[in-house]
Scaffold this motif. Structure first.
Motif, PDB file in Angstrom:
ATOM      1  N   ILE A   7       0.839  -1.207   0.000  1.00  0.00           N
ATOM      2  CA  ILE A   7       0.000   0.000   0.000  1.00  0.00           C
ATOM      3  C   ILE A   7       0.871   1.252   0.000  1.00  0.00           C
ATOM      4  CG2 ILE A   7      -1.548   1.397   1.442  1.00  0.00           C
ATOM      5  CD1 ILE A   7      -2.940  -1.222   2.250  1.00  0.00           C
ATOM      6  N   TYR A   8       1.891   1.243   0.838  1.00  0.00           N
ATOM      7  CA  TYR A   8       2.753   2.420   0.950  1.00  0.00           C
ATOM      8  C   TYR A   8       3.839   2.467  -0.129  1.00  0.00           C
ATOM      9  CZ  TYR A   8       0.573   4.116   5.170  1.00  0.00           C
ATOM     10  OH  TYR A   8      -0.328   4.638   6.055  1.00  0.00           O
ATOM     11  N   GLY A   9       3.971   1.403  -0.892  1.00  0.00           N
ATOM     12  CA  GLY A   9       4.957   1.379  -1.973  1.00  0.00           C
ATOM     13  C   GLY A   9       6.387   1.413  -1.481  1.00  0.00           C
ATOM     14  N   VAL A  10       6.630   0.789  -0.335  1.00  0.00           N
ATOM     15  CA  VAL A  10       7.976   0.813   0.248  1.00  0.00           C
ATOM     16  C   VAL A  10       8.553  -0.590   0.327  1.00  0.00           C
ATOM     17  CG1 VAL A  10       7.610   2.926   1.579  1.00  0.00           C
ATOM     18  CG2 VAL A  10       7.063   0.723   2.617  1.00  0.00           C
ATOM     19  N   ASP A  11       9.851  -0.647   0.350  1.00  0.00           N
ATOM     20  CA  ASP A  11      10.584  -1.901   0.505  1.00  0.00           C
ATOM     21  C   ASP A  11      10.702  -2.189   2.003  1.00  0.00           C
ATOM     22  OD1 ASP A  11      12.387  -3.981   0.557  1.00  0.00           O
ATOM     23  OD2 ASP A  11      13.978  -2.918  -0.514  1.00  0.00           O
ATOM     24  N   PRO A  12      10.258  -3.359   2.454  1.00  0.00           N
ATOM     25  CA  PRO A  12      10.331  -3.681   3.891  1.00  0.00           C
ATOM     26  C   PRO A  12      11.737  -3.529   4.468  1.00  0.00           C
ATOM     27  CG  PRO A  12       9.098  -5.378   2.714  1.00  0.00           C
ATOM     28  CD  PRO A  12       9.662  -4.446   1.686  1.00  0.00           C
ATOM     29  N   PHE A  52      -5.640  10.424   4.343  1.00  0.00           N
ATOM     30  CA  PHE A  52      -4.562  11.299   3.895  1.00  0.00           C
ATOM     31  C   PHE A  52      -3.948  10.726   2.630  1.00  0.00           C
ATOM     32  CE2 PHE A  52      -3.242   8.364   7.169  1.00  0.00           C
ATOM     33  CZ  PHE A  52      -2.174   7.700   6.589  1.00  0.00           C
ATOM     34  N   ARG A  53      -3.104  11.528   2.012  1.00  0.00           N
ATOM     35  CA  ARG A  53      -2.414  11.071   0.802  1.00  0.00           C
ATOM     36  C   ARG A  53      -0.975  10.710   1.131  1.00  0.00           C
ATOM     37  NH1 ARG A  53      -3.725  16.449  -1.930  1.00  0.00           N
ATOM     38  NH2 ARG A  53      -3.556  16.875   0.266  1.00  0.00           N
ATOM     39  N   ILE A  54      -0.499   9.709   0.415  1.00  0.00           N
ATOM     40  CA  ILE A  54       0.907   9.324   0.523  1.00  0.00           C
ATOM     41  C   ILE A  54       1.507   9.422  -0.870  1.00  0.00           C
ATOM     42  CG2 ILE A  54       0.582   7.793   2.512  1.00  0.00           C
ATOM     43  CD1 ILE A  54       0.802   5.426   0.443  1.00  0.00           C
ATOM     44  N   VAL A  55       2.828   9.490  -0.907  1.00  0.00           N
ATOM     45  CA  VAL A  55       3.527   9.545  -2.183  1.00  0.00           C
ATOM     46  C   VAL A  55       4.488   8.371  -2.235  1.00  0.00           C
ATOM     47  CG1 VAL A  55       5.006  10.923  -3.687  1.00  0.00           C
ATOM     48  CG2 VAL A  55       3.365  12.067  -2.180  1.00  0.00           C
ATOM     49  N   HIS A  56       4.280   7.494  -3.220  1.00  0.00           N
ATOM     50  CA  HIS A  56       5.185   6.366  -3.416  1.00  0.00           C
ATOM     51  C   HIS A  56       6.534   6.878  -3.909  1.00  0.00           C
ATOM     52  CE1 HIS A  56       2.127   2.824  -3.898  1.00  0.00           C
ATOM     53  NE2 HIS A  56       1.894   3.540  -2.816  1.00  0.00           N
ATOM     54  N   PRO A  57       7.581   6.095  -3.744  1.00  0.00           N
ATOM     55  CA  PRO A  57       8.902   6.505  -4.240  1.00  0.00           C
ATOM     56  C   PRO A  57       8.904   6.838  -5.741  1.00  0.00           C
ATOM     57  CG  PRO A  57       9.130   4.633  -2.768  1.00  0.00           C
ATOM     58  CD  PRO A  57       7.653   4.842  -2.984  1.00  0.00           C
ATOM     59  N   ASN A  58       7.984   6.238  -6.520  1.00  0.00           N
ATOM     60  CA  ASN A  58       7.922   6.528  -7.955  1.00  0.00           C
ATOM     61  C   ASN A  58       7.105   7.785  -8.255  1.00  0.00           C
ATOM     62  OD1 ASN A  58       5.242   5.766  -7.634  1.00  0.00           O
ATOM     63  ND2 ASN A  58       5.389   3.922  -8.891  1.00  0.00           N
ATOM     64  N   GLY A  59       6.615   8.480  -7.197  1.00  0.00           N
ATOM     65  CA  GLY A  59       5.871   9.722  -7.365  1.00  0.00           C
ATOM     66  C   GLY A  59       4.362   9.547  -7.403  1.00  0.00           C
ATOM     67  N   GLN A  60       3.904   8.309  -7.451  1.00  0.00           N
ATOM     68  CA  GLN A  60       2.461   8.052  -7.501  1.00  0.00           C
ATOM     69  C   GLN A  60       1.818   8.459  -6.171  1.00  0.00           C
ATOM     70  OE1 GLN A  60       1.262   3.917  -7.499  1.00  0.00           O
ATOM     71  NE2 GLN A  60      -0.340   4.362  -9.002  1.00  0.00           N
ATOM     72  N   VAL A  61       0.703   9.198  -6.263  1.00  0.00           N
ATOM     73  CA  VAL A  61      -0.014   9.653  -5.069  1.00  0.00           C
ATOM     74  C   VAL A  61      -1.200   8.722  -4.841  1.00  0.00           C
ATOM     75  CG1 VAL A  61      -1.310  11.550  -4.030  1.00  0.00           C
ATOM     76  CG2 VAL A  61       0.679  12.042  -5.470  1.00  0.00           C
ATOM     77  N   ARG A  62      -1.338   8.261  -3.609  1.00  0.00           N
ATOM     78  CA  ARG A  62      -2.423   7.355  -3.234  1.00  0.00           C
ATOM     79  C   ARG A  62      -3.170   7.960  -2.043  1.00  0.00           C
ATOM     80  NH1 ARG A  62      -3.224   4.159  -7.169  1.00  0.00           N
ATOM     81  NH2 ARG A  62      -4.223   2.674  -5.795  1.00  0.00           N
ATOM     82  N   THR A  63      -4.454   7.651  -1.925  1.00  0.00           N
ATOM     83  CA  THR A  63      -5.239   8.109  -0.791  1.00  0.00           C
ATOM     84  C   THR A  63      -5.441   6.928   0.152  1.00  0.00           C
ATOM     85  OG1 THR A  63      -6.377   9.712  -2.194  1.00  0.00           O
ATOM     86  CG2 THR A  63      -7.399   9.205  -0.081  1.00  0.00           C
ATOM     87  N   ASP A  87      -6.139   1.416   1.045  1.00  0.00           N
ATOM     88  CA  ASP A  87      -5.957   2.292  -0.110  1.00  0.00           C
ATOM     89  C   ASP A  87      -7.329   2.569  -0.715  1.00  0.00           C
ATOM     90  OD1 ASP A  87      -5.405   3.479  -2.562  1.00  0.00           O
ATOM     91  OD2 ASP A  87      -3.636   2.247  -2.942  1.00  0.00           O
ATOM     92  N   VAL A  88      -7.790   3.803  -0.624  1.00  0.00           N
ATOM     93  CA  VAL A  88      -9.111   4.188  -1.148  1.00  0.00           C
ATOM     94  C   VAL A  88      -8.979   5.110  -2.367  1.00  0.00           C
ATOM     95  CG1 VAL A  88     -10.324   3.847   1.040  1.00  0.00           C
ATOM     96  CG2 VAL A  88      -9.297   6.075   0.522  1.00  0.00           C
ATOM     97  N   THR A  89      -7.823   5.044  -3.021  1.00  0.00           N
ATOM     98  CA  THR A  89      -7.563   5.924  -4.164  1.00  0.00           C
ATOM     99  C   THR A  89      -8.624   5.757  -5.247  1.00  0.00           C
ATOM    100  OG1 THR A  89      -5.202   5.784  -3.692  1.00  0.00           O
ATOM    101  CG2 THR A  89      -5.835   6.597  -5.872  1.00  0.00           C
TER     102      THR A  89
END
Length: 170
Positions: A7-12, A52-63, A87-89
């Motif tokens: 969901i957060y687009g991060v590497d564990p 709230f919105r988050i920004v993945h490392p690739n720049g994609q914005v998710r809600t 993720d409710v994007t």
């Protein structure tokens, strides 16, 4: 949980789950609000419940929606935050499209109403202008009849003017 990392687009391997790692994912426009909400949750012991919105490392914005609560140690200090994120994007995007569609529909209805309100008086103007022209082309010297036509045209133009002024104030 692997889903949270997805969901957060991060590497564990690069995400400890600590506050700073989390806040680094939050969109700049939402950071202060989310930080204040989290701090309020610590103070009040009321669960954190936010969108709230988050920004993945690739720049994609998710809600994201998040519901979580703090676990406290014996001294009453927060030791861990547990919760659920979703993720409710797509849902928010669909809501945005529905809202836009609704606005366009309302605008179309309003435009049709305006066209109707203006076309009626324009038809009146055209009818009186044609009648006055017909009287003059027949050589009718009745200026009274032409004056009646012109007076009706003036009243109808005033009616259109009131419609347009009403639209301006709207």
């Amino acid at each position: 949980d692997a889903t949270m990392f997805e969901i957060y687009g991060v590497d564990p391997a690069n995400f400890s789950g600590h506050y700073d790692d989390f806040m680094n994912c939050v969109a700049l426009e939402d950071k202060e609000r989310v930080g204040n909400e989290l701090q309020g949750s610590v103070v009040t012991h009321i669960p954190f419940n936010s969108e709230f919105r988050i920004v993945h490392p690739n720049g994609q914005v998710r809600t994201i929606t998040a519901t979580s609560l703090y676990l406290y140690d014996e001294d009453g200090k927060p030791k861990r935050l547990i919760g659920v994120n979703g993720d409710v994007t797509r849902i928010r995007q669909q809501e945005g499209r529905l809202l836009q569609s609704s606005k366009m529909s309302s605008l179309g209805e309003m435009a049709a109403g305006i066209a109707h309100e203006i076309n009626n008086p324009l038809s009146i103007i055209l009818g009186y202008a044609q009648h006055a022209n017909s009287l003059m082309s027949k050589g009718v010297s009745e200026t009274a009849a032409v004056k009646i036509c012109l007076s009706s045209i003036e009243r109808t133009v005033d009616r259109i003017s009131r419609i347009i002024n009403g639209l301006r104030s709207f």
